[in-house]
Design an enzyme around this catalytic site. Structure first.
Site, PDB file in Angstrom:
ATOM      1  N   TRP A 139       4.987  -0.454  -4.344  1.00  0.00           N
ATOM      2  CA  TRP A 139       3.816  -0.428  -5.233  1.00  0.00           C
ATOM      3  C   TRP A 139       2.590   0.112  -4.235  1.00  0.00           C
ATOM      4  O   TRP A 139       2.015   1.024  -4.673  1.00  0.00           O
ATOM      5  CB  TRP A 139       3.578  -1.951  -5.669  1.00  0.00           C
ATOM      6  CG  TRP A 139       2.279  -2.033  -6.725  1.00  0.00           C
ATOM      7  CD1 TRP A 139       1.877  -0.967  -7.301  1.00  0.00           C
ATOM      8  CD2 TRP A 139       1.592  -3.268  -6.978  1.00  0.00           C
ATOM      9  NE1 TRP A 139       0.815  -1.548  -7.931  1.00  0.00           N
ATOM     10  CE2 TRP A 139       0.555  -2.888  -7.736  1.00  0.00           C
ATOM     11  CE3 TRP A 139       1.796  -4.475  -6.523  1.00  0.00           C
ATOM     12  CZ2 TRP A 139      -0.459  -3.840  -8.365  1.00  0.00           C
ATOM     13  CZ3 TRP A 139       0.872  -5.558  -7.109  1.00  0.00           C
ATOM     14  CH2 TRP A 139      -0.249  -4.974  -7.999  1.00  0.00           C
TER      15      TRP A 139
ATOM     16  N   ASP B 251      12.570  -0.835  -4.031  1.00  0.00           N
ATOM     17  CA  ASP B 251      11.906  -1.240  -5.494  1.00  0.00           C
ATOM     18  C   ASP B 251      10.598  -0.475  -5.859  1.00  0.00           C
ATOM     19  O   ASP B 251       9.567  -0.410  -5.250  1.00  0.00           O
ATOM     20  CB  ASP B 251      11.575  -2.566  -5.517  1.00  0.00           C
ATOM     21  CG  ASP B 251      10.982  -2.952  -7.065  1.00  0.00           C
ATOM     22  OD1 ASP B 251      11.805  -2.966  -7.751  1.00  0.00           O
ATOM     23  OD2 ASP B 251       9.897  -3.179  -7.028  1.00  0.00           O
TER      24      ASP B 251
ATOM     25  N   TYR C 252       3.435   2.901 -10.747  1.00  0.00           N
ATOM     26  CA  TYR C 252       2.952   2.651  -9.075  1.00  0.00           C
ATOM     27  C   TYR C 252       2.223   4.387  -8.798  1.00  0.00           C
ATOM     28  O   TYR C 252       3.176   4.919  -8.395  1.00  0.00           O
ATOM     29  CB  TYR C 252       3.827   2.346  -8.116  1.00  0.00           C
ATOM     30  CG  TYR C 252       4.421   0.696  -8.483  1.00  0.00           C
ATOM     31  CD1 TYR C 252       3.844   0.092  -9.398  1.00  0.00           C
ATOM     32  CD2 TYR C 252       5.715   0.638  -7.753  1.00  0.00           C
ATOM     33  CE1 TYR C 252       4.559  -1.253  -9.611  1.00  0.00           C
ATOM     34  CE2 TYR C 252       6.013  -0.953  -8.278  1.00  0.00           C
ATOM     35  CZ  TYR C 252       5.415  -1.739  -9.082  1.00  0.00           C
ATOM     36  OH  TYR C 252       6.011  -2.797  -9.235  1.00  0.00           O
TER      37      TYR C 252
ATOM     38  N   TYR D 166       8.727 -10.832  -6.157  1.00  0.00           N
ATOM     39  CA  TYR D 166       7.788  -9.971  -5.821  1.00  0.00           C
ATOM     40  C   TYR D 166       6.573 -10.487  -5.390  1.00  0.00           C
ATOM     41  O   TYR D 166       6.335 -11.759  -5.441  1.00  0.00           O
ATOM     42  CB  TYR D 166       7.496  -9.137  -7.120  1.00  0.00           C
ATOM     43  CG  TYR D 166       6.625  -9.639  -8.283  1.00  0.00           C
ATOM     44  CD1 TYR D 166       5.159  -9.712  -8.078  1.00  0.00           C
ATOM     45  CD2 TYR D 166       7.255  -9.564  -9.623  1.00  0.00           C
ATOM     46  CE1 TYR D 166       4.406 -10.113  -9.409  1.00  0.00           C
ATOM     47  CE2 TYR D 166       6.387  -9.852 -10.541  1.00  0.00           C
ATOM     48  CZ  TYR D 166       5.176 -10.242 -10.663  1.00  0.00           C
ATOM     49  OH  TYR D 166       4.314 -10.384 -11.564  1.00  0.00           O
TER      50      TYR D 166
ATOM     51  N   SER E 235       5.902 -11.138  -2.217  1.00  0.00           N
ATOM     52  CA  SER E 235       6.333 -12.081  -1.486  1.00  0.00           C
ATOM     53  C   SER E 235       5.199 -12.747  -0.464  1.00  0.00           C
ATOM     54  O   SER E 235       5.196 -13.760   0.008  1.00  0.00           O
ATOM     55  CB  SER E 235       7.371 -11.672  -0.565  1.00  0.00           C
ATOM     56  OG  SER E 235       8.576 -11.033  -1.440  1.00  0.00           O
ATOM     57  N   LEU E 236       4.250 -12.030  -0.332  1.00  0.00           N
ATOM     58  CA  LEU E 236       3.095 -12.219   0.873  1.00  0.00           C
ATOM     59  C   LEU E 236       1.906 -12.319  -0.020  1.00  0.00           C
ATOM     60  O   LEU E 236       0.544 -12.339   0.477  1.00  0.00           O
ATOM     61  CB  LEU E 236       2.799 -11.027   1.672  1.00  0.00           C
ATOM     62  CG  LEU E 236       4.052 -10.765   2.698  1.00  0.00           C
ATOM     63  CD1 LEU E 236       3.769  -9.708   3.568  1.00  0.00           C
ATOM     64  CD2 LEU E 236       4.081 -12.122   3.523  1.00  0.00           C
TER      65      LEU E 236
ATOM     66  N   LYS F 149      -4.942 -12.810   6.873  1.00  0.00           N
ATOM     67  CA  LYS F 149      -6.079 -11.990   7.067  1.00  0.00           C
ATOM     68  C   LYS F 149      -7.293 -12.103   6.361  1.00  0.00           C
ATOM     69  O   LYS F 149      -8.064 -11.464   6.615  1.00  0.00           O
ATOM     70  CB  LYS F 149      -5.442 -10.307   7.277  1.00  0.00           C
ATOM     71  CG  LYS F 149      -5.094  -9.721   6.262  1.00  0.00           C
ATOM     72  CD  LYS F 149      -4.722  -8.464   6.575  1.00  0.00           C
ATOM     73  CE  LYS F 149      -3.951  -7.575   5.327  1.00  0.00           C
ATOM     74  NZ  LYS F 149      -3.581  -6.516   5.821  1.00  0.00           N
TER      75      LYS F 149
ATOM     76  N   GLN G 194       3.783  -2.435  10.318  1.00  0.00           N
ATOM     77  CA  GLN G 194       3.941  -3.597   9.267  1.00  0.00           C
ATOM     78  C   GLN G 194       5.357  -3.982   9.077  1.00  0.00           C
ATOM     79  O   GLN G 194       5.869  -4.768   8.983  1.00  0.00           O
ATOM     80  CB  GLN G 194       3.181  -3.451   7.802  1.00  0.00           C
ATOM     81  CG  GLN G 194       1.594  -3.390   8.157  1.00  0.00           C
ATOM     82  CD  GLN G 194       0.807  -3.257   6.890  1.00  0.00           C
ATOM     83  OE1 GLN G 194       1.547  -2.972   5.770  1.00  0.00           O
ATOM     84  NE2 GLN G 194      -0.417  -3.448   6.744  1.00  0.00           N
TER      85      GLN G 194
HETATM   86  N1  LIG Z   1       7.553  -6.689 -11.283  1.00  0.00           N
HETATM   87  C1  LIG Z   1       6.340  -6.736 -11.041  1.00  0.00           C
HETATM   88  O1  LIG Z   1       5.659  -6.994 -12.296  1.00  0.00           O
HETATM   89  C2  LIG Z   1       5.637  -6.681  -9.739  1.00  0.00           C
HETATM   90  C3  LIG Z   1       4.363  -6.954  -9.318  1.00  0.00           C
HETATM   91  C4  LIG Z   1       3.810  -6.959  -8.167  1.00  0.00           C
HETATM   92  C5  LIG Z   1       4.718  -6.320  -6.987  1.00  0.00           C
HETATM   93  N2  LIG Z   1       6.057  -5.920  -7.352  1.00  0.00           N
HETATM   94  C6  LIG Z   1       6.887  -5.444  -6.375  1.00  0.00           C
HETATM   95  O2  LIG Z   1       6.574  -6.517  -5.206  1.00  0.00           O
HETATM   96  C7  LIG Z   1       6.316  -5.800  -4.205  1.00  0.00           C
HETATM   97  C8  LIG Z   1       5.615  -6.447  -3.105  1.00  0.00           C
HETATM   98  O3  LIG Z   1       4.514  -7.097  -3.733  1.00  0.00           O
HETATM   99  P1  LIG Z   1       2.881  -6.848  -3.497  1.00  0.00           P
HETATM  100  O4  LIG Z   1       2.671  -5.089  -3.438  1.00  0.00           O
HETATM  101  O5  LIG Z   1       2.025  -7.291  -4.403  1.00  0.00           O
HETATM  102  O6  LIG Z   1       2.757  -7.287  -2.182  1.00  0.00           O
HETATM  103  P2  LIG Z   1       3.238  -8.229  -0.946  1.00  0.00           P
HETATM  104  O7  LIG Z   1       4.217  -7.850  -0.396  1.00  0.00           O
HETATM  105  O8  LIG Z   1       2.934  -9.591  -1.277  1.00  0.00           O
HETATM  106  O9  LIG Z   1       1.888  -7.844   0.305  1.00  0.00           O
HETATM  107  C9  LIG Z   1       2.014  -6.493   0.619  1.00  0.00           C
HETATM  108  C10 LIG Z   1       0.754  -6.032   1.310  1.00  0.00           C
HETATM  109  O10 LIG Z   1       0.196  -7.036   2.269  1.00  0.00           O
HETATM  110  C11 LIG Z   1      -0.124  -6.342   3.482  1.00  0.00           C
HETATM  111  N3  LIG Z   1       0.868  -6.293   4.528  1.00  0.00           N
HETATM  112  C12 LIG Z   1       2.061  -6.415   4.568  1.00  0.00           C
HETATM  113  N4  LIG Z   1       2.818  -6.599   5.763  1.00  0.00           N
HETATM  114  C13 LIG Z   1       1.599  -6.901   6.716  1.00  0.00           C
HETATM  115  C14 LIG Z   1       1.664  -7.036   8.137  1.00  0.00           C
HETATM  116  N5  LIG Z   1       2.718  -7.399   8.717  1.00  0.00           N
HETATM  117  N6  LIG Z   1       0.237  -7.368   8.753  1.00  0.00           N
HETATM  118  C15 LIG Z   1      -0.689  -7.169   7.657  1.00  0.00           C
HETATM  119  N7  LIG Z   1      -0.803  -6.825   6.334  1.00  0.00           N
HETATM  120  C16 LIG Z   1       0.404  -6.553   5.952  1.00  0.00           C
HETATM  121  C17 LIG Z   1      -0.139  -4.842   2.909  1.00  0.00           C
HETATM  122  O11 LIG Z   1      -1.552  -4.329   2.360  1.00  0.00           O
HETATM  123  P3  LIG Z   1      -2.700  -3.906   3.242  1.00  0.00           P
HETATM  124  O12 LIG Z   1      -2.217  -3.289   4.586  1.00  0.00           O
HETATM  125  O13 LIG Z   1      -3.350  -3.096   2.257  1.00  0.00           O
HETATM  126  O14 LIG Z   1      -3.266  -5.113   3.495  1.00  0.00           O
HETATM  127  C18 LIG Z   1       0.995  -4.776   2.008  1.00  0.00           C
HETATM  128  O15 LIG Z   1       0.672  -3.853   0.906  1.00  0.00           O
HETATM  129  C19 LIG Z   1       5.558  -4.344  -4.893  1.00  0.00           C
HETATM  130  O16 LIG Z   1       5.544  -3.397  -3.976  1.00  0.00           O
HETATM  131  C20 LIG Z   1       6.430  -4.078  -5.908  1.00  0.00           C
HETATM  132  O17 LIG Z   1       7.640  -3.501  -5.397  1.00  0.00           O
HETATM  133  C21 LIG Z   1       6.595  -5.977  -8.722  1.00  0.00           C
END
Ligand SMILES: NC(=O)c1ccc[n+]([C@@H]2O[C@H](COP(=O)([O-])OP(=O)(O)OC[C@H]3O[C@@H](n4cnc5c(N)ncnc54)[C@H](OP(=O)(O)O)[C@@H]3O)[C@@H](O)[C@H]2O)c1
Length: 316
Positions: free
Chosen positions: A21, A53, A58, A205, A207-208, A216, A287
């Site tokens: 995403w 995924d 996206y 989804y 997960s962080l 941060k 990351q």
């Molecule tokens: N089915 C659905 O409705 C739905 C909805 C949401 C998400 N999803 C899926 O779930 C996936 C993950 O969810 P999400 O995108 O909400 O985010 P997430 O995995 O909860 O958080 C990811 C964000 O955290 C930051 N990050 C990750 N690793 C890091 C690290 N080591 N140090 C510092 N910052 C870090 C990055 O953003 P920054 O660098 O910009 O801070 C990254 O984009 C999506 O990509 C998508 O595939 C699905």
């Protein structure tokens, strides 16, 4: 890397999946540029992540295109999941609509295959329930597409127990993709037990918590992207403030264990009963390298108990 079978399928997915995403960029996220995004995909693959995924929405097709272009030569080695059921007329947030009728899905699958530069999708998920379309019509259409070989398995996302029950009347769904992380645990009440009982794989989804579980951000953070718009999760209200306080306490445990907050959050999640894989979004290869160290160890019981107390508000 560890791998697990997804529900009643033969898909052997890495316990940490690549969430594409964020690299889709506007109108949701800012990226660090195409090279950085593509390098993060390649880095994930080189470190054993085989599950990717994405969704048409996206970046309005951009995430699928970038994934397709980057993974083209490795197609047989990877498991690609994309979605259907969210459409748009103009490339702007307010133009999005839930639409999972037959005509729409038949168009969507071909558009996705074109953008992904492949002739099949391993897991095709309905992104959000479309209350205007009978679930039977949606599932029948997906079964029809499955027969053509364009999709291997069917999954759903953001569905309730009642909706999954309805799906199972007409066909097999191998997975549910819900929001699930240390801070957002609603699915533990009914949805997770239902999935366990019916062998439906859970693909977590956010997960962080879309970055909050990296530690941060704090109470003073003012998000300017989609997180300011109350679409999913908590980023602007009192719940957000209580979340960052919990994350601060969780960080103390991660430091004690010599891990980052994100590594602890991912590790906690992949060891929850019923979870098959946790999708983690990233913006660059660094990351990925950091987050991958969430896999291959277990949180000691004593710390697990402390984490439970923190998350359930018994210790602040
Ligand atoms: N089915 C659905 O409705 C739905 C909805 C949401 C998400 N999803 C899926 O779930 C996936 C993950 O969810 P999400 O995108 O909400 O985010 P997430 O995995 O909860 O958080 C990811 C964000 O955290 C930051 N990050 C990750 N690793 C890091 C690290 N080591 N140090 C510092 N910052 C870090 C990055 O953003 P920054 O660098 O910009 O801070 C990254 O984009 C999506 O990509 C998508 O595939 C699905």
């Amino acid at each position: 890397m560890e791998y697990r079978i997804l529900g009643k399928s033969d898909l052997r997915v890495s316990v940490m999946g690549y969430g594409a995403w964020g690299i889709g960029g506007a109108p949701f996220w800012e990226t660090e540029g195409e090279a950085s995004s593509a390098n993060s995909i390649e880095k994930a693959l080189s470190l054993g992540i085989n599950f990717f995924d994405t969704a048409p929405v996206y970046g309005f097709g951009y995430s699928e295109k970038l994934l397709g272009k980057t993974l083209r030569k490795k197609r047989k080695d990877v498991i690609i999941a994309t979605k259907c059921g969210l459409r748009w007329n103009r490339e702007e947030l307010k133009s999005l609509r839930k639409q999972a009728d037959r005509e729409s899905i038949l168009q969507e699958i071909d558009l996705s295959l074109g953008r992904l530069e492949t002739d099949y999708v391993d897991l095709y998920q309905v992104h959000w329930p479309d209350e205007k379309t009978p679930i039977k019509e949606t599932i029948d259409t997906l079964l029809e597409i499955q027969k053509t070989g364009k999709i291997r398995y069917i999954g759903v996302s953001n569905y309730s127990v009642e909706m999954m029950e309805e799906c199972l009347k007409y066909g097999q769904i191998v997975s549910l993709q819900p929001m699930y992380n240390m801070l957002e645990r609603d699915i533990e009440q009914e949805i997770l037990p239902y999935c366990l009982e019916h062998d439906i794989g859970i693909i977590c989804y956010s997960s962080l918590a879309s970055g909050v579980l990296t530690g941060k951000y704090d109470e003073n953070t003012r998000f300017t992207d989609w997180r300011s718009k109350d679409i999913i999760g908590h980023f602007t209200d009192d719940v957000y403030v209580s979340h960052v306080k919990k994350v601060r306490d969780i960080t103390k445990i991660s430091k004690k264990l010599g891990k980052t907050t994100a590594q602890l959050a991912i590790n906690w999640l992949i060891h929850r009963q019923g979870v098959t894989t946790a999708l983690v979004g990233v913006k660059n290869p660094e990351q990925v390298e950091q987050n991958i160290r969430a896999v291959g160890w277990k949180i000691p019981d004593e710390d697990l108990n402390t984490i439970t107390n923190i998350l359930e508000g018994r210790r602040m």
